[in-house]
Design an enzyme around this catalytic site. Structure first.
Site, PDB file in Angstrom:
ATOM      1  N   SER A  48       0.867  -1.175   0.000  1.00 55.87           N
ATOM      2  CA  SER A  48       0.000   0.000   0.000  1.00 55.87           C
ATOM      3  C   SER A  48       0.908   1.230   0.000  1.00 55.87           C
ATOM      4  O   SER A  48       2.127   1.103   0.147  1.00 55.87           O
ATOM      5  CB  SER A  48      -0.853  -0.004   1.265  1.00 55.87           C
ATOM      6  OG  SER A  48      -0.011   0.173   2.396  1.00 55.87           O
ATOM      7  N   ASP A  80      -0.585  -1.686  -4.130  1.00 60.32           N
ATOM      8  CA  ASP A  80      -1.919  -1.917  -3.571  1.00 60.32           C
ATOM      9  C   ASP A  80      -2.541  -0.579  -3.132  1.00 60.32           C
ATOM     10  O   ASP A  80      -1.899   0.182  -2.411  1.00 60.32           O
ATOM     11  CB  ASP A  80      -1.752  -2.874  -2.374  1.00 60.32           C
ATOM     12  CG  ASP A  80      -3.069  -3.399  -1.856  1.00 60.32           C
ATOM     13  OD1 ASP A  80      -4.096  -3.226  -2.538  1.00 60.32           O
ATOM     14  OD2 ASP A  80      -3.064  -3.990  -0.766  1.00 60.32           O
ATOM     15  N   HIS A  81      -3.731  -0.320  -3.531  1.00 60.05           N
ATOM     16  CA  HIS A  81      -4.447   0.918  -3.147  1.00 60.05           C
ATOM     17  C   HIS A  81      -3.582   2.173  -3.258  1.00 60.05           C
ATOM     18  O   HIS A  81      -3.196   2.760  -2.255  1.00 60.05           O
ATOM     19  CB  HIS A  81      -5.025   0.819  -1.734  1.00 60.05           C
ATOM     20  CG  HIS A  81      -6.085  -0.222  -1.640  1.00 60.05           C
ATOM     21  ND1 HIS A  81      -7.366  -0.021  -2.088  1.00 60.05           N
ATOM     22  CD2 HIS A  81      -6.020  -1.490  -1.180  1.00 60.05           C
ATOM     23  CE1 HIS A  81      -8.058  -1.129  -1.894  1.00 60.05           C
ATOM     24  NE2 HIS A  81      -7.273  -2.033  -1.362  1.00 60.05           N
ATOM     25  N   GLU A 138     -11.146  -0.362  -8.271  1.00 58.19           N
ATOM     26  CA  GLU A 138     -12.144  -0.821  -7.304  1.00 58.19           C
ATOM     27  C   GLU A 138     -13.468  -0.123  -7.580  1.00 58.19           C
ATOM     28  O   GLU A 138     -13.494   1.042  -7.932  1.00 58.19           O
ATOM     29  CB  GLU A 138     -11.617  -0.448  -5.912  1.00 58.19           C
ATOM     30  CG  GLU A 138     -12.292  -1.133  -4.777  1.00 58.19           C
ATOM     31  CD  GLU A 138     -11.603  -0.763  -3.451  1.00 58.19           C
ATOM     32  OE1 GLU A 138     -10.368  -0.846  -3.368  1.00 58.19           O
ATOM     33  OE2 GLU A 138     -12.328  -0.393  -2.528  1.00 58.19           O
ATOM     34  N   HIS A 187     -12.222  -4.686   4.198  1.00 58.73           N
ATOM     35  CA  HIS A 187     -10.831  -4.643   4.656  1.00 58.73           C
ATOM     36  C   HIS A 187     -10.804  -4.830   6.164  1.00 58.73           C
ATOM     37  O   HIS A 187     -11.636  -4.289   6.882  1.00 58.73           O
ATOM     38  CB  HIS A 187     -10.202  -3.294   4.302  1.00 58.73           C
ATOM     39  CG  HIS A 187      -9.811  -3.193   2.862  1.00 58.73           C
ATOM     40  ND1 HIS A 187     -10.234  -2.184   2.049  1.00 58.73           N
ATOM     41  CD2 HIS A 187      -9.016  -3.983   2.097  1.00 58.73           C
ATOM     42  CE1 HIS A 187      -9.720  -2.353   0.838  1.00 58.73           C
ATOM     43  NE2 HIS A 187      -8.989  -3.437   0.843  1.00 58.73           N
ATOM     44  N   GLY A 188      -9.836  -5.584   6.618  1.00 54.60           N
ATOM     45  CA  GLY A 188      -9.696  -5.795   8.061  1.00 54.60           C
ATOM     46  C   GLY A 188     -10.434  -7.032   8.521  1.00 54.60           C
ATOM     47  O   GLY A 188     -11.115  -7.699   7.743  1.00 54.60           O
ATOM     48  N   HIS A 216     -10.591  -8.407  -2.288  1.00 57.18           N
ATOM     49  CA  HIS A 216      -9.836  -7.708  -1.236  1.00 57.18           C
ATOM     50  C   HIS A 216     -10.419  -8.078   0.123  1.00 57.18           C
ATOM     51  O   HIS A 216     -11.527  -8.557   0.221  1.00 57.18           O
ATOM     52  CB  HIS A 216      -9.942  -6.191  -1.433  1.00 57.18           C
ATOM     53  CG  HIS A 216      -9.071  -5.694  -2.540  1.00 57.18           C
ATOM     54  ND1 HIS A 216      -8.154  -4.694  -2.364  1.00 57.18           N
ATOM     55  CD2 HIS A 216      -8.974  -6.072  -3.834  1.00 57.18           C
ATOM     56  CE1 HIS A 216      -7.531  -4.472  -3.510  1.00 57.18           C
ATOM     57  NE2 HIS A 216      -8.009  -5.287  -4.422  1.00 57.18           N
ATOM     58  N   GLY A 218      -9.388 -10.307   2.388  1.00 53.84           N
ATOM     59  CA  GLY A 218      -9.529 -11.753   2.547  1.00 53.84           C
ATOM     60  C   GLY A 218      -9.418 -12.231   3.995  1.00 53.84           C
ATOM     61  O   GLY A 218      -9.944 -13.289   4.334  1.00 53.84           O
TER      62      GLY A 218
HETATM   63 ZN   LIG Z   1      -7.572  -3.868  -0.582  1.00 50.25          ZN
END
Ligand SMILES: [Zn+2]
Length: 301
Positions: A48, A80-81, A138, A187-188, A216, A218
């Protein structure tokens, strides 16, 4: 060696998913790579913007390229992002294999414009440098942080899930290579369990939008949901929070048990091992590897 695009295509055909794991440091890279090597599976390392600024953009490229070259191994680096054009461009210029332009906070039309700009740049750079760079974007909201969460974050609901017709429109307008949809994933990791994935929606989106899908958030998803999501059309899965939790716990345990140890390579070794175990379990699940045939049937290609 095959390109990342070819590995993705192969994953879709085989109904398996490539593992995408984030790192903040060298220990995590070693743990992830050790696990991947056991099964000879292609692997994607994600950074990220925050992780990238900690490790160093060029440093990360040097690490990944060194492994790839030394072992002739399909290890890839993904931005990523990344939240703006300059940030995506810098990553691609430095040598990343792919990047995610995350513009979900913008309006749909603004998201399309920014994503298209990144796609055009990646195409141009691929041509001049004889590479095959992929751009992912996304659509739909899935939260923003790889943390352990007390509850499902605000703003995530059925209404913020990706609609198949929107996905189709978005892909046509932008020309992206990969799409990260919102299908119940977040996320998280949520204490008490993550929400269930909408497998039917995954299938609809994949059939409608025409490009491979990336899942995303996961961490915390049940094994059954993962398996069904892959069958429905997910070909890449992001895991970050689980690795962070494993790292932190291993570090705390070691320091508590060895208060006088000061050699970083000893302090951090258990963290490498626990990340390796975490990733190994995920890779087995994503690639439908059963214990018994692991060593008999390892070759991916
Ligand atoms: Zn992500």
């Amino acid at each position: 060696m095959k390109t990342l695009r070819e590995y993705i295509k192969e994953a879709e055909e085989k109904k398996i998913a490539i593992g995408h794991f984030n790192i903040s440091n060298l220990e995590a890279l070693h743990g992830i790579y050790n696990a991947a090597k056991k099964f000879n599976l292609p692997i994607i390392i994600g950074l990220s913007e925050g992780e990238e600024s900690f490790i160093g953009r060029e440093e990360a490229v040097a690490l990944i390229h060194a492994i790839r070259k030394r072992d002739n191994y399909p290890i890839f680096l993904n931005g990523d992002h990344h939240y703006g054009f300059e940030s995506v461009k810098s990553a691609l210029d430095a040598g990343y294999d792919s990047a995610i332009i995350d513009a979900v906070k913008l309006s749909l039309e603004e998201n399309i414009l920014l994503t298209k700009k990144c796609v055009n740049y990646a195409k141009e750079l691929s041509k001049t440098e004889n590479r095959d760079i992929l751009i992912e974007a996304e659509l739909g909201f899935i939260g923003t942080s790889s943390k352990v969460l007390d509850k499902i974050p605000e703003g995530i609901s059925e209404a913020t899930m990706t609609k198949p017709e929107d996905a189709k429109y978005f892909v046509e307008k932008t020309g992206i290579d990969l799409l990260a949809p919102s299908v119940g994933n977040i996320h998280g990791m949520v204490k008490g369990g993550n929400p269930k994935l909408d497998v039917k929606k995954i299938k609809e989106i994949r059939e409608t939008c025409g490009v491979p899908l990336v899942l995303h958030g996961g961490s915390g998803i049940s094994d059954e949901d993962f398996t069904n999501a892959i069958k429905a059309g997910i070909c890449m899965i992001h895991i970050n929070t689980e690795i962070r939790v494993a790292y932190r716990e291993a570090l705390e345990k070691f320091l508590k048990e060895n208060p006088n140890e000061i050699a970083p390579y000893k302090i951090l070794q258990p963290a490498v091992e626990v990340i390796e175990k975490t990733v190994e379990a995920r890779l087995k699940l994503f690639n439908n590897i059963k214990w018994k045939n692991v060593y008999a049937n390892l070759k991916y290609n």
